[in-house]
Scaffold this motif. Structure first.
Motif, PDB file in Angstrom:
ATOM      1  N   ALA A 140      10.846  90.937-104.087  1.00  0.00           N
ATOM      2  CA  ALA A 140      10.486  90.808-102.948  1.00  0.00           C
ATOM      3  C   ALA A 140       9.331  89.667-103.192  1.00  0.00           C
ATOM      4  CB  ALA A 140      10.016  92.017-102.207  1.00  0.00           C
ATOM      5  N   GLN A 141       8.551  89.894-103.822  1.00  0.00           N
ATOM      6  CA  GLN A 141       7.352  88.993-104.353  1.00  0.00           C
ATOM      7  C   GLN A 141       8.109  87.467-104.424  1.00  0.00           C
ATOM      8  OE1 GLN A 141       3.362  88.942-104.325  1.00  0.00           O
ATOM      9  NE2 GLN A 141       4.278  87.132-103.648  1.00  0.00           N
ATOM     10  N   GLY A 188       9.897  86.089-101.333  1.00  0.00           N
ATOM     11  CA  GLY A 188       8.831  85.713-100.457  1.00  0.00           C
ATOM     12  C   GLY A 188       8.273  84.338-100.617  1.00  0.00           C
ATOM     13  N   CYS A 189       8.119  83.970-101.801  1.00  0.00           N
ATOM     14  CA  CYS A 189       7.633  82.723-102.134  1.00  0.00           C
ATOM     15  C   CYS A 189       8.669  81.605-101.971  1.00  0.00           C
ATOM     16  CB  CYS A 189       7.190  82.740-103.703  1.00  0.00           C
ATOM     17  SG  CYS A 189       5.897  83.735-104.033  1.00  0.00           S
ATOM     18  N   LEU A 202       8.697  81.127 -98.129  1.00  0.00           N
ATOM     19  CA  LEU A 202       7.511  80.195 -97.840  1.00  0.00           C
ATOM     20  C   LEU A 202       7.373  78.758 -98.465  1.00  0.00           C
ATOM     21  CD1 LEU A 202       4.562  82.938 -97.854  1.00  0.00           C
ATOM     22  CD2 LEU A 202       5.706  81.779 -95.752  1.00  0.00           C
ATOM     23  N   PRO A 228      -0.426  75.785 -97.609  1.00  0.00           N
ATOM     24  CA  PRO A 228      -0.414  75.314 -99.106  1.00  0.00           C
ATOM     25  C   PRO A 228       0.580  75.403 -99.816  1.00  0.00           C
ATOM     26  CG  PRO A 228      -2.230  76.703 -99.026  1.00  0.00           C
ATOM     27  CD  PRO A 228      -1.652  76.979 -98.053  1.00  0.00           C
ATOM     28  N   MET A 229       1.408  76.686 -99.593  1.00  0.00           N
ATOM     29  CA  MET A 229       2.319  77.287-100.633  1.00  0.00           C
ATOM     30  C   MET A 229       3.428  76.013-101.016  1.00  0.00           C
ATOM     31  SD  MET A 229       3.288  80.062-102.093  1.00  0.00           S
ATOM     32  CE  MET A 229       3.603  81.665-101.409  1.00  0.00           C
ATOM     33  N   ARG A 254      -0.318  83.517-110.350  1.00  0.00           N
ATOM     34  CA  ARG A 254      -0.705  84.605-109.249  1.00  0.00           C
ATOM     35  C   ARG A 254       0.619  85.445-109.029  1.00  0.00           C
ATOM     36  NH1 ARG A 254      -5.451  83.910-106.421  1.00  0.00           N
ATOM     37  NH2 ARG A 254      -6.673  81.888-106.875  1.00  0.00           N
ATOM     38  N   LEU A 262      -3.851  79.674 -99.786  1.00  0.00           N
ATOM     39  CA  LEU A 262      -2.786  80.131-100.758  1.00  0.00           C
ATOM     40  C   LEU A 262      -3.075  81.739-100.964  1.00  0.00           C
ATOM     41  CD1 LEU A 262      -0.834  79.028-102.618  1.00  0.00           C
ATOM     42  CD2 LEU A 262      -2.434  78.904-104.585  1.00  0.00           C
ATOM     43  N   ARG A 263      -4.080  82.183-101.164  1.00  0.00           N
ATOM     44  CA  ARG A 263      -4.025  83.781-101.042  1.00  0.00           C
ATOM     45  C   ARG A 263      -3.374  84.523-100.101  1.00  0.00           C
ATOM     46  NH1 ARG A 263      -7.955  86.199-104.411  1.00  0.00           N
ATOM     47  NH2 ARG A 263      -9.118  84.829-105.652  1.00  0.00           N
ATOM     48  N   GLU A 320      -1.148  83.274 -98.224  1.00  0.00           N
ATOM     49  CA  GLU A 320       0.355  83.239 -98.139  1.00  0.00           C
ATOM     50  C   GLU A 320       0.920  83.961 -99.400  1.00  0.00           C
ATOM     51  OE1 GLU A 320       1.186  79.155 -98.154  1.00  0.00           O
ATOM     52  OE2 GLU A 320       0.334  78.616 -96.062  1.00  0.00           O
ATOM     53  N   LEU A 321       0.379  84.142-100.511  1.00  0.00           N
ATOM     54  CA  LEU A 321       1.130  84.967-101.382  1.00  0.00           C
ATOM     55  C   LEU A 321       1.182  86.379-101.066  1.00  0.00           C
ATOM     56  CD1 LEU A 321      -0.702  83.255-104.446  1.00  0.00           C
ATOM     57  CD2 LEU A 321       1.741  83.519-104.463  1.00  0.00           C
ATOM     58  N   ALA A 366       3.780  86.410 -98.645  1.00  0.00           N
ATOM     59  CA  ALA A 366       5.232  86.356 -99.437  1.00  0.00           C
ATOM     60  C   ALA A 366       5.744  87.601 -99.927  1.00  0.00           C
ATOM     61  CB  ALA A 366       4.921  85.255-100.677  1.00  0.00           C
ATOM     62  N   HIS A 372      -3.864  90.091-103.983  1.00  0.00           N
ATOM     63  CA  HIS A 372      -3.583  88.601-103.522  1.00  0.00           C
ATOM     64  C   HIS A 372      -5.105  88.188-102.751  1.00  0.00           C
ATOM     65  CE1 HIS A 372       0.065  87.428-105.227  1.00  0.00           C
ATOM     66  NE2 HIS A 372       0.760  88.289-104.549  1.00  0.00           N
TER      67      HIS A 372
END
Lengths: 208, 208
Positions: free
Chosen positions: A168-169, A172-173, A176, A184-185, A196, B161-162, B164-165, B168, B204
């Motif tokens: 899922a992590q 999700g990346c 996005l 900014p992703m 991260r 970015l945090r 968005e992670l 995600a 995150h």
């Protein structure tokens, strides 16, 4: 996709029904390549077995003969597109368990950063989001080929849920960065994202 | 969707152009409700301003008058569907920073577990995955309304970015649980998922 022999050119009737043994591999591959292109371009719903057959220069019956229903053609096409991802369990297995998160994360983004491997995967995600049959195909493939093999290397009893939370992590990346293209992703340095995401993947897979 | 007065019934010509001031709010709301339904059922690409106008019983010109282009109608419809999610920054802000991960995660799943709030969000995700214009609308809305407001409560320089992670991780759970419906994620006890996702979201947002 050439491979057409003079003999065949002169005997188009042969395209109906099962072709001679020596040609069948080529024809099957050609149908699969065309199917992958058609599903990528049009998505699951708008692609037909008839359209695939036409683009491959064969009869619909031959497509059915090799693959079965449209759903089964899709599954075969997806399996080809998915092939690089299916090496993930090997990549994950090749090293100590405390590096599993980084190896899986690097492998995953390696596939998605490469436009050649990204395009068919994007097409699969798009089809699966919009069509229940396509979703079922993707589900079966992720479950049987990917998650259960990763989960098999982890401790029971909740290994599969752990594998899915890690997935899922990463997924999700993907959404996005490559699908919705959020900043900014979308433009972030890949190493920053890996730095991260990898510990999170590791934590899901092997954490307390 | 009633609210039609005898006066208006007797004067259908009024439906063209701008309606009287007292009715305009009702008409605008009705168009928006219909637009949301149309986009939900058909997705962005297959929905037309003409179809929305017809279903709402008004002229297309009136839809354009209130909202502008099809993209702008979609944006307004999405904003309505998105409204519950837009309270997230408030929910996140209401408490100590070290509980931000759990508050955001609970809030997020609260919206997605409820079929009434889930349906329009699913429709938006489906449209955005398949259509670049719809993706741009979703992108703007997530960025301006949600992520930047959450990120505004965090430390620079990489707060966005945090955020968005963290998003995600949550969005990936949505994909696996509600869209692709992978098991065991799809049927897992929500508290089990929250227990594992919330620390990741927290990490995150505020981690080292």
């Amino acid at each position: 996709m050439s491979g057409t022999t003079p003999d065949r050119e002169g005997a188009p009737a042969r395209r109906r029904g099962r072709p001679p043994r020596t040609e069948s591999g080529d024809t099957r591959d050609r149908i699969l390549t065309v199917a992958r292109e058609e599903f990528s371009e049009r998505g699951y719903e708008k692609t037909s077995v008839r359209g695939i057959a036409k683009a491959a220069g064969v009869d619909s019956a031959l497509v059915h003969h090799y693959f079965g229903t449209k759903e089964q053609v899709f599954e075969a096409a997806v399996a080809v597109a998915f092939a690089p991802a299916l090496h993930a369990p090997d990549a994950v297995g090749a090293g100590p368990l405390d590096g599993i998160g980084e190896r899986l994360t690097r492998f995953f983004f390696g596939i998605w950063e490469n436009p050649t491997t990204r395009a068919p995967l994007l097409a699969i995600v798009r089809s699966a989001v919009n069509n229940e049959t396509a979703a079922a195909v993707l589900r079966r493939l992720i479950a049987s080929q990917l998650l259960r093999r990763i989960a098999g290397q982890l401790e029971p009893p909740d290994a599969e849920l752990r594998a899915e939370l890690a997935a899922a992590q990463l997924m999700g990346c993907v959404m996005l960065r490559y699908v919705i293209k959020m900043e900014p992703m979308a433009s972030a340095d890949l190493e920053q994202i890996i730095a991260r995401a990898a510990p999170v993947v590791q934590g899901h897979l092997t954490g307390a």
